[in-house]
Each structure stands twice: as structure tokens, then as C-alpha cells.
Scaffold this active site. Structure first.
Site, PDB file in Angstrom:
ATOM      1  N   GLY A  70       0.790  -1.226   0.000  1.00 22.50           N
ATOM      2  CA  GLY A  70       0.000   0.000   0.000  1.00 22.50           C
ATOM      3  C   GLY A  70       0.821   1.274   0.000  1.00 22.50           C
TER       4      GLY A  70
ATOM      5  N   ARG B 171       4.916 -11.127  -7.179  1.00 24.12           N
ATOM      6  CA  ARG B 171       4.914  -9.933  -8.021  1.00 24.12           C
ATOM      7  C   ARG B 171       3.792  -9.016  -7.551  1.00 24.12           C
ATOM      8  NH1 ARG B 171       8.416 -10.609 -12.147  1.00 24.12           N
ATOM      9  NH2 ARG B 171       8.999 -12.746 -12.705  1.00 24.12           N
TER      10      ARG B 171
ATOM     11  N   ILE C 238       0.486  -7.058  -6.965  1.00 26.77           N
ATOM     12  CA  ILE C 238      -0.936  -7.367  -7.140  1.00 26.77           C
ATOM     13  C   ILE C 238      -1.665  -6.093  -7.556  1.00 26.77           C
ATOM     14  CG2 ILE C 238      -3.033  -8.250  -6.053  1.00 26.77           C
ATOM     15  CD1 ILE C 238      -1.269  -9.803  -4.121  1.00 26.77           C
ATOM     16  N   THR C 239      -1.661  -5.089  -6.677  1.00 25.46           N
ATOM     17  CA  THR C 239      -2.329  -3.823  -7.005  1.00 25.46           C
ATOM     18  C   THR C 239      -1.342  -2.657  -6.985  1.00 25.46           C
ATOM     19  OG1 THR C 239      -2.924  -3.525  -4.668  1.00 25.46           O
ATOM     20  CG2 THR C 239      -4.541  -4.613  -6.084  1.00 25.46           C
ATOM     21  N   SER C 240      -0.049  -2.929  -6.785  1.00 26.12           N
ATOM     22  CA  SER C 240       0.953  -1.863  -6.675  1.00 26.12           C
ATOM     23  C   SER C 240       1.725  -1.705  -7.985  1.00 26.12           C
ATOM     24  CB  SER C 240       1.917  -2.178  -5.532  1.00 26.12           C
ATOM     25  OG  SER C 240       2.758  -3.248  -5.880  1.00 26.12           O
TER      26      SER C 240
ATOM     27  N   THR D 171       8.642  -6.669  -4.903  1.00 24.97           N
ATOM     28  CA  THR D 171      10.078  -6.914  -4.745  1.00 24.97           C
ATOM     29  C   THR D 171      10.625  -7.720  -5.923  1.00 24.97           C
ATOM     30  OG1 THR D 171       9.938  -6.813  -2.344  1.00 24.97           O
ATOM     31  CG2 THR D 171      11.822  -7.978  -3.265  1.00 24.97           C
TER      32      THR D 171
ATOM     33  N   ASP E  35      -7.873  -7.060  -2.555  1.00 26.67           N
ATOM     34  CA  ASP E  35      -6.759  -7.297  -1.634  1.00 26.67           C
ATOM     35  C   ASP E  35      -7.311  -7.282  -0.216  1.00 26.67           C
ATOM     36  OD1 ASP E  35      -4.222  -7.825  -0.865  1.00 26.67           O
ATOM     37  OD2 ASP E  35      -3.398  -5.846  -1.280  1.00 26.67           O
TER      38      ASP E  35
ATOM     39  N   SER F  88      -2.238 -15.292   2.714  1.00 20.87           N
ATOM     40  CA  SER F  88      -1.252 -15.302   1.635  1.00 20.87           C
ATOM     41  C   SER F  88       0.155 -15.147   2.192  1.00 20.87           C
ATOM     42  CB  SER F  88      -1.558 -14.183   0.636  1.00 20.87           C
ATOM     43  OG  SER F  88      -0.517 -14.048  -0.307  1.00 20.87           O
TER      44      SER F  88
ATOM     45  N   LYS G  49      -3.011   1.208   3.151  1.00 16.63           N
ATOM     46  CA  LYS G  49      -4.021   0.145   3.299  1.00 16.63           C
ATOM     47  C   LYS G  49      -4.666   0.209   4.674  1.00 16.63           C
ATOM     48  CE  LYS G  49      -2.371  -3.514   0.212  1.00 16.63           C
ATOM     49  NZ  LYS G  49      -1.815  -4.871   0.140  1.00 16.63           N
TER      50      LYS G  49
END
Length: 511
Positions: free
Chosen positions: A177, A204, A206-208, A212, A265, A273, A297
Site C-alpha cells: 500500500g 509480483r 498485485i495492485t501496486s 520486490t 486485496d 497469503s 491500506k
């Protein structure tokens, strides 16, 4: 070829964690069996079977009436030669969908329910629509803490687990977030240089605008086989790799493939997760970073404390030593948002460049210091000083270079995209707030993380004075459409608020 068999044809389409089959509308079997588009079929040959979602084709150049086309994933899973004869039958609906429907109706699920659901997902019995139904049914805090424990354990059991045969295997994870928050790529080389084992496997984005694994991929290979991963970690005491190739909690990767396009998310899925992946990776000691801020978030301290209790409850029942740090999430960390720009910030910190982002450096040292204090030979409160010494001495930079070489160094080009748009201040004043969510959206529309050179480069942070017309940040993109989308969004709302010093949002965190 008999009337009830079809020849396999490999269709070069990446359907991303979903098996898809293609039948021509004039195919005799299609007409005789009453198949419908998006129904599930069972493809069988010589003991090999695969479940797939059916797509119906009218173009014979894609697949002919006597053929069955399979997407790349389905073809690989069936593992037979192209042209091989197969039979096609209706697939039974996954029995665990009954449990999903019960959850949609508000009922509580038990451990067996979650094991059935995750097993069916891993065995590709669920379509993406059915996975979406499960995610929505369990989202928005619709799992109590026992259900969350059941889900985490079921996800953990869905794949392989690593055993490093050491009593202390460290890891860290940020719940996300906060754009630019690539602290893992600094923490890992610092902790590994201290001698602690820290095999960091990451998802990888997701929403960003970058995860990393997306950012490390700028510098080195991240798709490592389990054997190679083990060799690197044994030699270097750490790694920065994508977790998808190691089959660690694979149901998580399959659910993420649905979460990403839907922008889902949820808190429960996030906890399950993170913990299932960390436990599968063999972690014994885990540090969780929960940033708190008005556009993070987690937006309030009471939410952060409740989330910490949730992590601690599930972590305790799964026998992992878990600590939580609640950190300042009022603004992006570092300057760059997007893989190339974030990699540049990281290398500046590791090289002790005086222009390196101070906030990224400090937060990484705080986190690394806390992990170093997992070491029984380190006294509480000493971790930060040890981490700082490792960074300033160059040992962290040397360790990062060793990890890059071990994983497979890439030709590093840290220049951002060729298209650049400057967003300027509308008035004089100081930066009083930066909208994390809006900055992430702008960077994603610019093409990040798929386009590594796309993103946003911040020139001003909270509390910085600005003059009207002065540059706040630059948007970088590679393609005209992405560039225009990002420009248009920034024109609607550039994510910055400019006012007076007393209007600066105060941090709730003593960091």
C-alpha cells in the site's frame, strides 16, 4: 482418428494460471456432446488428464474441427506431444463449490471445507469466475480468526515446503500500500551479511506499481528453480527471488491471478497469503511491516493493532516466531515508484550515495536491525547499530552484488522511460500530504510494473517547501497510450496537497 477422439494442437496463448481449451464450432464432438462456451471439460490421453475451460472457435486457422486446441499452460500440464489423440468429456463441477455457496450465504466454514476448496483450485477444477466467487465470499472481513487459520493452513498444505535445517530462518514482509517501499532489497543483503539465513521469496505486484520480485528483476534473474534457490541461499545466506517457480503455497499464486485484475486485496486473504508463503519457504522468524497513514491500506492505529493481533494469532498457532512493526505510511518511501526507479534508489542506498533517499535508508535500517535482534547473540537495542555498520562499511553492497551474480546478473540500465511529463505545483507553500493510492495509480497507468522503465519519480516529499510552477514529480512511460492515461489522471488529481506547515499530516508512529 476415431469419431470420439481429437488431435491436440498447441495454441500459443498464455492464459495465466488458467487451463483453456479451444474447440471449433463445427467439431462433431462439440455438437454431439452439447458442450457450451466457458463450460469445463476433461481432456484425457494415455493416463494424462487436464481440466480446462472451453472456448468455442469459428476460425479454422486457430483450430480445425478435428482438433482440440490447448493454451500454453494446459498443454504443458497435459505433457504430451502435439498431434496426440485425446478424448474430451464433460467435467464434474467441483464439489467444494457447495462450501463457497455456503460462505456466500454467511455460514462458517471448517478446516475440511478450506482443504477441499484449495485442493480443487490447485487441481484446476475452478475457473477464474469460481475463484472470484471464493475471494468475494471470504473478503471484506468475512472470515473469523479461526477460519483464517484454517485457510492459511490449507494454503500452506497446497504445495511444497522448504526445510533449511537451521533453527533460525528469518524473513520480512510489508503488507503493501506504500509506493516505493522496497526495503526488502536492502534488508536482505544487510541481514545476510550479518550471517543470518534470509531466503526472501516474493510475489509480483498485485495492485501496486512494483513488487520486490518486479524490482529485483531489473538487476538479476528472479525465476529460480528450487534446486538453484537452495544452492544460492546455502552459499550467500540469502536470495531475492520470485516465489512462483518453487511451488510454495501454489493456490496463493492462482488466487493472486484473479485478485490482480479485480483489484481485490482483502485483509483475510492478505494474512493467509503472507503466512502460508513464509511458512512454505521455511521461515521460523518473521517480521511484518504494517504502514499506517490516511492513504495507506491501514488508515488508523486501531486497525493496525487489530491486524497485528490477527497475524500474531495465526502465526502462534502455526508455530512461527512473529513480530510486527507499525510504521509511518503517510507518503511513498524513497523517490522512485516503478521497477527501474526503485532499483535506482536501492543501489544509491547500498553505495552510500549522499543523494540516496534518507527515508528508504532509515526504514530499511530499522527493519534490518529488528531482524538482526532475532539472533540470540545480539542484545535488544543493538540491531540498528549493527545494521548501520554493515551498510556503511560496504558489506551490504558487496552482499547484494554477490546475490545478483549468483542469481544471474542482467545488463543493468537504470534510465527511466523515454517519455517524460513534469507535474508542477499550482501554488507556493509546503507539501502537506501525498496520496499513496493516487501516486500508485498514476505509476500503474504509466505502465508499471509490466513496463520496467515506467513509473513516477518524486522530487518533493512531505514538509518540502515549493514555489508555484516548481516540479513535484516526473511521470515516465514507454508507450504513448500509457503516457496519455497517466498524464490525464495526474491532471484530474496530481496526488499532492500544498498548504502551510501546520497542515502537515502528523505521523502516529514514533519511528
Amino acid at each position: 482418428m476415431s469419431n470420439d477422439t481429437l488431435q491436440i494442437r498447441r495454441i500459443a496463448i498464455d492464459t495465466y494460471h488458467e487451463n483453456v481449451a479451444y474447440l471449433h464450432r463445427e467439431c462433431g464432438i462439440y455438437r454431439a456432446e452439447g458442450f457450451q462456451a466457458l463450460s469445463k471439460i476433461l481432456v484425457s490421453t494415455n493416463g494424462s488428464k487436464v481440466l480446462a475451460v472451453l472456448n468455442v472457435v469459428d476460425d479454422s486457422s486457430i483450430v480445425q474441427p478435428g482438433e482440440l486446441g490447448l493454451s500454453e499452460q494446459a498443454f504443458a500440464q497435459l505433457n504430451v506431444a502435439e498431434g496426440c489423440l485425446v478424448t474430451v468429456n464433460h467435467a464434474e463441477a467441483p464439489k467444494s463449490m457447495d462450501a463457497v455457496r455456503r460462505k456466500i450465504n454467511g455460514e462458517r466454514l471448517d478446516q475440511d471445507d478450506f482443504i477441499s476448496i484449495t485442493t480443487d483450485i490447485v487441481e484446476t477444477r475452478y475457473s477464474k469466475m469460481e475463484m472470484a466467487a471464493f475471494l468475494v465470499a471470504t473478503g471484506q472481513n468475512n472470515l473469523d480468526r479461526d477460519e483464517l487459520f484454517f485457510l492459511t493452513r490449507a494454503m500452506l498444505q497446497s504445495g511444497d515446503t522448504m526445510n533449511w535445517h537451521e533453527s533460525l530462518v528469518a524473513d520480512k514482509h510489508c503488507i503493501g500500500g506504500i509506493p516505493g517501499n522496497r526495503t526488502s532489497m536492502l534488508v536482505v543483503p544487510i541481514v545476510a551479511a550479518h550471517g543470518m539465513l534470509i531466503p526472501k521469496t516474493s510475489s509480483r505486484a498485485i495492485t501496486s506499481p512494483a513488487g520486490t520480485a518486479d524490482t529485483m528483476e531489473v538487476l538479476a534473474e528472479v525465476n529460480l528453480t528450487p534446486d538453484r534457490l537452495h544452492d544460492i541461499v546455502r552459499k550467500e545466506r540469502g536470495c531475492l527471488a520470485w516465489g512462483g517457480t518453487a511451488r510454495l503455497a501454489p493456490v496463493d499464486d492462482m488466487l493472486i491471478s484473479v485478485e490482480r485484475p479485480l483489484g481485490i486485496d482483502s485483509q483475510g486473504q492478505m494474512v493467509a497469503s503472507i503466512l502460508s508463503k513464509k511458512l512454505a519457504a521455511g521461515s521460523t522468524h518473521l517480521l511484518i511491516d504494517i504502514p499506517v497513514g490516511p492513504t495507506a491500506k491501514v488508515r488508523h492505529m486501531n486497525q493496525a493493532l487489530a491486524l497485528r493481533k490477527l497475524f500474531e494469532f495465526v502465526g502462534d498457532r502455526l508455530n512461527i516466531h512473529l513480530e510486527v512493526m507499525i510504521t509511518d505510511g503517510r507518503q511513498p518511501i524513497g523517490r522512485g515508484i516503478g521497477p527501474i526507479l526503485e532499483a535506482r534508489d536501492i543501489m544509491q542506498v547500498l553505495q552510500n550515495d549522499p543523494d540516496a533517499p534518507f527515508d528508504l535508508r532509515q526504514k530499511s535500517l530499522q527493519l534490518a536491525g529488528r531482524i538482526i535482534e532475532f539472533d540470540p547473540d545480539v542484545r535488544g537495542g543493538q540491531g540498528y547499530a549493527i545494521a548501520r555498520d554493515i551498510l556503511e562499511s560496504g558489506r551490504a553492497g558487496a552482499k547484494m552484488n554477490a546475490l545478483i551474480q549468483a542469481q544471474g546478473a542482467k545488463t543493468i540500465d537504470l534510465h527511466p522511460g523515454s517519455r517524460c511529463h513534469e507535474v508542477v505545483a499550482c501554488c507556493d507553500g509546503v507539501v502537506t500530504s501525498i496520496d499513496n493510492f493516487q501516486m500508485a495509480r498514476i505509476a500503474r497507468l504509466a505502465g508499471a510494473p509490466m513496463m520496467k522503465k515506467a513509473g513516477v519519480d518524486l522530487l518533493k516529499k512531505l514538509g518540502n517547501p515549493v514555489k508555484k510552477g516548481e516540479i513535484l514529480y516526473r511521470i515516465y512511460a514507454e508507450f504513448p497510450a500509457d503516457f496519455k492515461f497517466a498524464q490525464d489522471l495526474a491532471a484530474q488529481n496530481n496526488g499532492y496537497t500544498i498548504g502551510s506547515e501546520e497542515q502537515i499530516i502528523k505521523s502516529l508512529i514514533a519511528f
